[in-house]
Each structure stands twice: as C-alpha cells, then as structure tokens.
Design a protein around this motif. Structure first.
Motif, PDB file in Angstrom:
ATOM      1  N   TYR A 296      38.460   7.659  14.500  1.00 35.80           N
ATOM      2  CA  TYR A 296      37.649   8.114  15.633  1.00 35.80           C
ATOM      3  C   TYR A 296      37.802   7.164  16.818  1.00 35.80           C
ATOM      4  N   ALA A 297      37.802   5.846  16.545  1.00 38.09           N
ATOM      5  CA  ALA A 297      37.918   4.862  17.612  1.00 38.09           C
ATOM      6  C   ALA A 297      39.222   5.031  18.393  1.00 38.09           C
ATOM      7  N   VAL A 298      40.303   5.301  17.660  1.00 35.79           N
ATOM      8  CA  VAL A 298      41.604   5.494  18.321  1.00 35.79           C
ATOM      9  C   VAL A 298      41.580   6.751  19.181  1.00 35.79           C
ATOM     10  N   LEU A 299      41.062   7.853  18.621  1.00 37.88           N
ATOM     11  CA  LEU A 299      41.064   9.132  19.346  1.00 37.88           C
ATOM     12  C   LEU A 299      40.056   9.145  20.498  1.00 37.88           C
ATOM     13  N   ALA A 300      38.982   8.381  20.379  1.00 40.94           N
ATOM     14  CA  ALA A 300      37.970   8.335  21.436  1.00 40.94           C
ATOM     15  C   ALA A 300      38.245   7.215  22.439  1.00 40.94           C
ATOM     16  N   ARG A 301      39.326   6.464  22.211  1.00 40.32           N
ATOM     17  CA  ARG A 301      39.692   5.350  23.078  1.00 40.32           C
ATOM     18  C   ARG A 301      38.551   4.327  23.168  1.00 40.32           C
ATOM     19  N   TRP A 302      37.972   4.031  22.019  1.00 43.92           N
ATOM     20  CA  TRP A 302      36.892   3.054  21.925  1.00 43.92           C
ATOM     21  C   TRP A 302      37.517   1.659  21.977  1.00 43.92           C
ATOM     22  N   PRO A 303      37.163   0.812  22.945  1.00 48.13           N
ATOM     23  CA  PRO A 303      37.774  -0.520  23.057  1.00 48.13           C
ATOM     24  C   PRO A 303      37.591  -1.354  21.791  1.00 48.13           C
ATOM     25  N   GLN A 304      38.584  -2.198  21.496  1.00 46.96           N
ATOM     26  CA  GLN A 304      38.626  -2.938  20.243  1.00 46.96           C
ATOM     27  C   GLN A 304      37.424  -3.855  20.039  1.00 46.96           C
ATOM     28  N   ARG A 305      37.019  -4.610  21.063  1.00 47.26           N
ATOM     29  CA  ARG A 305      35.957  -5.596  20.865  1.00 47.26           C
ATOM     30  C   ARG A 305      34.617  -4.945  20.480  1.00 47.26           C
ATOM     31  N   PRO A 306      34.082  -3.979  21.256  1.00 44.77           N
ATOM     32  CA  PRO A 306      32.831  -3.339  20.825  1.00 44.77           C
ATOM     33  C   PRO A 306      32.980  -2.527  19.543  1.00 44.77           C
ATOM     34  N   PHE A 307      34.173  -1.962  19.324  1.00 42.28           N
ATOM     35  CA  PHE A 307      34.426  -1.228  18.079  1.00 42.28           C
ATOM     36  C   PHE A 307      34.293  -2.143  16.871  1.00 42.28           C
ATOM     37  N   ALA A 308      34.995  -3.286  16.891  1.00 38.40           N
ATOM     38  CA  ALA A 308      34.960  -4.219  15.768  1.00 38.40           C
ATOM     39  C   ALA A 308      33.558  -4.780  15.562  1.00 38.40           C
ATOM     40  N   ALA A 309      32.840  -5.043  16.658  1.00 40.07           N
ATOM     41  CA  ALA A 309      31.490  -5.586  16.544  1.00 40.07           C
ATOM     42  C   ALA A 309      30.520  -4.554  15.968  1.00 40.07           C
ATOM     43  N   THR A 310      30.600  -3.318  16.448  1.00 40.96           N
ATOM     44  CA  THR A 310      29.675  -2.267  16.014  1.00 40.96           C
ATOM     45  C   THR A 310      29.870  -1.924  14.547  1.00 40.96           C
ATOM     46  N   LEU A 311      31.092  -2.058  14.059  1.00 42.03           N
ATOM     47  CA  LEU A 311      31.356  -1.746  12.652  1.00 42.03           C
ATOM     48  C   LEU A 311      30.585  -2.651  11.696  1.00 42.03           C
ATOM     49  N   GLN A 312      30.237  -3.860  12.131  1.00 40.54           N
ATOM     50  CA  GLN A 312      29.608  -4.801  11.199  1.00 40.54           C
ATOM     51  C   GLN A 312      28.196  -4.348  10.781  1.00 40.54           C
ATOM     52  N   PRO A 313      27.271  -4.073  11.716  1.00 37.73           N
ATOM     53  CA  PRO A 313      25.978  -3.533  11.248  1.00 37.73           C
ATOM     54  C   PRO A 313      26.115  -2.149  10.628  1.00 37.73           C
ATOM     55  N   PHE A 314      27.103  -1.380  11.106  1.00 41.95           N
ATOM     56  CA  PHE A 314      27.351  -0.056  10.528  1.00 41.95           C
ATOM     57  C   PHE A 314      27.735  -0.184   9.052  1.00 41.95           C
ATOM     58  N   PHE A 315      28.630  -1.110   8.726  1.00 41.95           N
ATOM     59  CA  PHE A 315      29.039  -1.318   7.336  1.00 41.95           C
ATOM     60  C   PHE A 315      27.896  -1.866   6.481  1.00 41.95           C
ATOM     61  N   VAL A 316      27.021  -2.673   7.073  1.00 39.57           N
ATOM     62  CA  VAL A 316      25.874  -3.193   6.323  1.00 39.57           C
ATOM     63  C   VAL A 316      24.986  -2.035   5.869  1.00 39.57           C
ATOM     64  N   VAL A 317      24.640  -1.152   6.808  1.00 39.27           N
ATOM     65  CA  VAL A 317      23.745  -0.036   6.475  1.00 39.27           C
ATOM     66  C   VAL A 317      24.422   0.943   5.519  1.00 39.27           C
ATOM     67  N   THR A 318      25.668   1.304   5.813  1.00 35.31           N
ATOM     68  CA  THR A 318      26.396   2.248   4.955  1.00 35.31           C
ATOM     69  C   THR A 318      26.570   1.684   3.548  1.00 35.31           C
ATOM     70  N   GLY A 319      26.918   0.398   3.469  1.00 39.07           N
ATOM     71  CA  GLY A 319      27.099  -0.231   2.163  1.00 39.07           C
ATOM     72  C   GLY A 319      25.813  -0.297   1.369  1.00 39.07           C
ATOM     73  N   LEU A 320      24.709  -0.620   2.034  1.00 43.34           N
ATOM     74  CA  LEU A 320      23.418  -0.672   1.346  1.00 43.34           C
ATOM     75  C   LEU A 320      23.021   0.705   0.811  1.00 43.34           C
ATOM     76  N   ALA A 321      23.330   1.753   1.584  1.00 44.61           N
ATOM     77  CA  ALA A 321      23.033   3.113   1.113  1.00 44.61           C
ATOM     78  C   ALA A 321      23.861   3.439  -0.125  1.00 44.61           C
ATOM     79  N   SER A 322      25.134   3.066  -0.110  1.00 44.30           N
ATOM     80  CA  SER A 322      25.999   3.310  -1.276  1.00 44.30           C
ATOM     81  C   SER A 322      25.507   2.540  -2.492  1.00 44.30           C
ATOM     82  N   ILE A 323      25.144   1.267  -2.296  1.00 48.77           N
ATOM     83  CA  ILE A 323      24.677   0.434  -3.405  1.00 48.77           C
ATOM     84  C   ILE A 323      23.384   0.995  -3.995  1.00 48.77           C
ATOM     85  N   ALA A 324      22.460   1.388  -3.125  1.00 47.90           N
ATOM     86  CA  ALA A 324      21.189   1.934  -3.603  1.00 47.90           C
ATOM     87  C   ALA A 324      21.402   3.189  -4.446  1.00 47.90           C
ATOM     88  N   MET A 325      22.294   4.071  -3.966  1.00 44.16           N
ATOM     89  CA  MET A 325      22.564   5.298  -4.711  1.00 44.16           C
ATOM     90  C   MET A 325      23.205   4.996  -6.061  1.00 44.16           C
TER      91      MET A 325
END
Length: 248
Positions: free
Chosen positions: A153-182
């Motif tokens: 999505y980042a490539v197709l939406a032309r999302w700049p690398q720096r905010p993309f890489a930064a935003t993924l970190q809290p995103f992965f925390v929440v997504t990972g916690l949801a997976s672990i809980a399930m």
C-alpha cells in the motif's frame, strides 16, 4: 527446549531487530521462516508475533515525531479484525499446511515488492487503507508476517519512507497484541516452551539488535538494507515451503 535451539532463536531475533530498525520492517519476514523450521509452524509464528511486538515497542519512542497518527487510526481497526480471522484459521490448520502458508506468504511478498517497485500506479481513498490493514492483520496471525500488505500500500500510495517506517511500529504493536491475544484464547498450548531466562534473553537481545541497528542505519543505505533482508527472507521462505511440502 534444547540449548542450541535457544541460541538459534536469540541469534535470529538479533538479526531481525537490526533489520527492523534499519529498514522499518523486515523482522517478521526475515525471522519467521527460520523460526518455523526450528520450532514448528505454530510455535514459530507465535514467537515471531511476540518478538515483533517487543521490537516495535522498543522502536516507537525513537521514531515518535515521524508517526502519521491519521494513517495509524485508519489501518489499525481493520488489522485487528484481520488478526482475529487469521488466528482462527491458524488454529485450525496442522503444522505442514501452515508451514507452506508461511513460505508462500513470504515468497509472494518478495515477488510483489519487486513488481511494485517498477509499477507506475497510484492508489488513494480509504478502501485501499482498509484492505491493507485487514490483510496485514490476517497474514500476521497466519504466518507472522504483517508487513507486506502495508508495504505494498505504501508503494502504491506513494507514502514517504520516513513516516511509513515510523507509523508501522505502533501499528505492529497493536496488530501483534491482537494476534497474541487471539492465540492465547484459541491455541494456548502452542506458546514456545522457553525457560524464564530465555524469555528475558529474547527481550535483551531484541533491545541490543535495535541499538546495533541504529548504528548500522548511519552507514548502510535503505536500499542495501532492504536487499539484505529480501535475500535472507527468500532463502528462509523457500526452505519453509519445501519443508512443509515434504511433511505433507
């Protein structure tokens, strides 16, 4: 668990944490196939989910100023739904098919990344964000690999690398916690049987990998870091796929 396997896990999480800090993603794609081979599909993916949360949580304060919270709020709810669906599917699959899925998801992600780099297509709107979030959550629960969908999505939406890489970190925390809980709810017996000292060592080694990654980031370009991650992930994915096919 044998001591040699524990040392292998520690070595892999260090390498994964370095890749995560340098490139913004890559921990799961790099580590997942190898841990699946070492521990089995269910335990390997479970451990990748846990380590991914820890590594991203350590990185979040370091990239806080670059996080795009608007994008985070759009992607995250759909990723949680995807995590629930993926965890339910993973709990019903035996080891061999799940190993094949892990290898296939990583290989597909690698192929997609090579294609999209050359694509002259741009997407916009909320539907692609929702789809990327859902697919990321689902593949994270199934294969421990949540980065490819949002990366595409980042490539197709032309999302700049720096905010993309930064935003993924809290995103992965929440997504990972949801997976672990399930997974604790559906397959609690699949948690890797590591001794207490090994769990502490995993956290310490991930922290060390992040610190090393910060130093490596200063001297290695994003291009070279991604190339290294892709090469290692390709080898691991092929091996996991072949292993799963042989087990069938």
């Amino acid at each position: 668990m044998e001591l040699s396997l524990i040392f292998l896990v520690l070595g892999m999480v260090v390498i994964g944490a370095i890749a995560q800090r340098v490139a913004g993603l890559g921990f799961a794609m790099l580590v997942s196939p190898f841990l699946v081979l070492a521990l089995g599909a269910h335990q390997g993916v479970f451990l990748v989910n846990i380590c991914g949360v820890v590594s991203s949580a350590i990185i979040v304060p370091r990239v806080w100023k670059d996080i795009d919270w608007s994008m985070f709020r759009w992607l995250t709810p759909f990723s949680i739904v995807g995590s629930v669906v993926g965890a339910l599917l993973a709990g019903s699959l035996p080891q061999a098919p799940l190993s094949i899925i892990v290898g296939s998801v990583v290989l597909l992600a690698l192929l997609l990344s090579l294609i999209l780099v050359r694509a002259d297509v741009t997407v916009s709107g909320q539907v692609p964000k929702a789809a990327a979030g859902f697919l990321s959550g689902a593949t994270n629960s199934l294969a421990g690999v949540g980065g490819p969908a949002v990366s595409a999505y980042a490539v197709l939406a032309r999302w700049p690398q720096r905010p993309f890489a930064a935003t993924l970190q809290p995103f992965f925390v929440v997504t990972g916690l949801a997976s672990i809980a399930m997974k604790f709810l559906t397959v609690p017996d699949q948690l890797p049987a590591l001794p207490a000292w090994a769990w502490i060592a995993v956290a310490v080694f991930i922290w060390g990998g992040v610190l090393i990654g910060e130093r490596v980031q200063r001297v290695v370009s994003d291009k070279h870091a991604r190339f290294f991650v892709l090469c290692c992930a390709f080898v691991g994915a092929v091996t996991a796929l072949v292993s799963g096919l042989r087990a069938l």
